[in-house]
Design an enzyme around this catalytic site. Structure first.
Site, PDB file in Angstrom:
ATOM      1  N   ASN A 123       0.870  -1.172   0.000  1.00 29.01           N
ATOM      2  CA  ASN A 123       0.000   0.000   0.000  1.00 29.01           C
ATOM      3  C   ASN A 123       0.909   1.225   0.000  1.00 29.01           C
ATOM      4  OD1 ASN A 123      -1.833   2.006   0.403  1.00 29.01           O
ATOM      5  ND2 ASN A 123      -2.462   1.364   2.462  1.00 29.01           N
ATOM      6  N   LYS A 135       0.088   4.304  -0.540  1.00 29.90           N
ATOM      7  CA  LYS A 135      -0.576   5.543  -0.089  1.00 29.90           C
ATOM      8  C   LYS A 135      -0.266   6.684  -1.065  1.00 29.90           C
ATOM      9  CE  LYS A 135      -0.503   3.496   4.431  1.00 29.90           C
ATOM     10  NZ  LYS A 135      -0.504   3.596   5.868  1.00 29.90           N
ATOM     11  N   HIS A 153      -9.892   0.957   4.154  1.00 34.61           N
ATOM     12  CA  HIS A 153      -8.621   1.126   4.878  1.00 34.61           C
ATOM     13  C   HIS A 153      -8.859   2.058   6.067  1.00 34.61           C
ATOM     14  CE1 HIS A 153      -4.623   2.576   5.865  1.00 34.61           C
ATOM     15  NE2 HIS A 153      -4.195   1.427   5.383  1.00 34.61           N
ATOM     16  N   GLU A 211      -7.365   4.519   7.207  1.00 34.62           N
ATOM     17  CA  GLU A 211      -7.248   5.958   6.921  1.00 34.62           C
ATOM     18  C   GLU A 211      -8.503   6.480   6.220  1.00 34.62           C
ATOM     19  OE1 GLU A 211      -3.400   5.640   5.072  1.00 34.62           O
ATOM     20  OE2 GLU A 211      -2.577   5.160   7.039  1.00 34.62           O
ATOM     21  N   GLU A 261      -6.002  -5.048   9.980  1.00 34.39           N
ATOM     22  CA  GLU A 261      -5.024  -3.990  10.230  1.00 34.39           C
ATOM     23  C   GLU A 261      -5.407  -3.240  11.502  1.00 34.39           C
ATOM     24  OE1 GLU A 261      -2.741  -2.790   6.480  1.00 34.39           O
ATOM     25  OE2 GLU A 261      -4.545  -1.587   6.559  1.00 34.39           O
ATOM     26  N   GLY A 305       1.562   2.356  10.618  1.00 39.96           N
ATOM     27  CA  GLY A 305       2.485   3.483  10.519  1.00 39.96           C
ATOM     28  C   GLY A 305       3.098   3.898  11.842  1.00 39.96           C
ATOM     29  N   SER A 316       2.793  -2.032  10.334  1.00 42.18           N
ATOM     30  CA  SER A 316       4.218  -2.039  10.671  1.00 42.18           C
ATOM     31  C   SER A 316       4.935  -3.352  10.343  1.00 42.18           C
ATOM     32  CB  SER A 316       4.424  -1.654  12.142  1.00 42.18           C
ATOM     33  OG  SER A 316       3.913  -0.349  12.388  1.00 42.18           O
TER      34      SER A 316
HETATM   35  P1  PGA Z   1       2.330   0.354   7.620  1.00 43.60           P
HETATM   36  O1  PGA Z   1       0.932   0.578   6.846  1.00 43.60           O
HETATM   37  O2  PGA Z   1       2.916  -0.929   7.083  1.00 43.60           O
HETATM   38  O3  PGA Z   1       3.161   1.565   7.266  1.00 43.60           O
HETATM   39  O4  PGA Z   1       2.009   0.263   9.063  1.00 43.60           O
HETATM   40  C1  PGA Z   1       0.052  -0.475   6.582  1.00 43.60           C
HETATM   41  C2  PGA Z   1      -1.190   0.034   5.900  1.00 43.60           C
HETATM   42  O5  PGA Z   1      -1.607   1.175   6.155  1.00 43.60           O
HETATM   43  O6  PGA Z   1      -1.808  -0.685   5.087  1.00 43.60           O
END
Ligand code: PGA
Length: 250
Positions: A11, A13, A97, A99, A167, A173, A209
């Site tokens: 992903n 982003k 997601h 976000e 997730e 993140g 992460s």
């Molecule tokens: P991350 O993001 O690996 O940076 O924690 C995962 C995601 O948002 O799908």
């Protein structure tokens, strides 16, 4: 040996320009075993999905979009039309997601409608679910993730494919990865919820992460079928390493 498909997805982003995509892909393909390519998906920005498709043309790596509207088309300034994604032959779209849920206030209802629309277009949704830190502290993890999953599927065609990504919001993140035990517990909950719908063979990915260093232990868990990788997917060699580790397991 697992009967479910192992899948590793990136992903990206809002990262990368078209030029950066052109530099990333050859590096990534050089570091990835071609045998595994069909089980790798890269979710890029809508702005350069066509560039990604061109760069990946000679490989079998799949291209996905990070979001779309639930209407096929229409007056929705700034949104991605799922119909256009279908015309572009984009096979996967991320749905719900964290976000999108938290920053853009997408509801379970919006997500349910997106799943239904994508299925109509024969695009596979990757349905993201996950609890916040506070919900985990209040022992609401099971209720939240099962509600999110059930709601997303409440109007779905029972014969159309989908993928689930667990997730936990607190792990995205933050560098604070779920332990293999925490992730396995949540995946087993989702596996049971899927079994009630006779969808035992659906792959459940873990996201939050994930890095090359922690992917081996997580991937060894019975109900973790792969990963959705944010930050660590931005370095082609790191993402390739996660793909090679995960997709070489039985
Ligand atoms: P991350 O993001 O690996 O940076 O924690 C995962 C995601 O948002 O799908």
């Amino acid at each position: 040996m697992k009967t479910r498909r192992r899948i590793v997805a990136a992903n990206w982003k809002m990262s990368f320009s078209a030029t950066e995509v052109r530099s990333y892909i050859p590096k990534f393909l050089r570091s990835t075993k071609s045998l595994y390519q069909n089980d790798i998906i890269i979710f890029g920005q809508a702005l350069y999905l066509d560039v990604l498709q061109t760069e990946l043309q000679k490989s079998r790596v799949q291209v996905g979009a990070q979001n779309c509207h639930f209407e096929l088309e229409g007056a929705f300034t700034g949104e991605n039309s799922p119909q256009t994604l279908a015309m572009m032959q984009i096979p996967y779209v991320l749905v719900g997601h964290s976000e999108r849920r938290h920053i853009f206030k997408e509801s379970n209802d919006d997500i349910m409608k997106k799943v239904r629309t994508l299925h109509r277009l024969n695009i596979t949704p990757v349905i993201c679910v996950g609890e916040t830190q506070e919900q985990r502290k209040n022992n609401q993890t099971e209720q939240i993730i099962v509600d999110q999953l059930d709601s997303a599927l409440s109007n779905a065609d029972p014969n159309k494919p989908f993928i689930v990504a667990y997730e936990p919001v607190w792990a995205i993140g933050t560098g604070q990865v779920a332990t293999p035990e925490q992730a396995q517990t949540a995946h087993l909950i989702l596996r049971k919820a899927l079994a009630l719908k006779r969808r035992e063979s659906v792959s459940i990915l873990y996201g939050g992460s994930v890095k090359p260093e922690n992917s081996t232990a997580l991937a060894a868990s019975e109900d973790i079928d792969g990963f959705l990788v944010g930050g660590a997917s931005l370095i082609p060699e790191n993402f390739a390493q996660i793909c090679n580790i995960t997709l070489s397991l039985e």
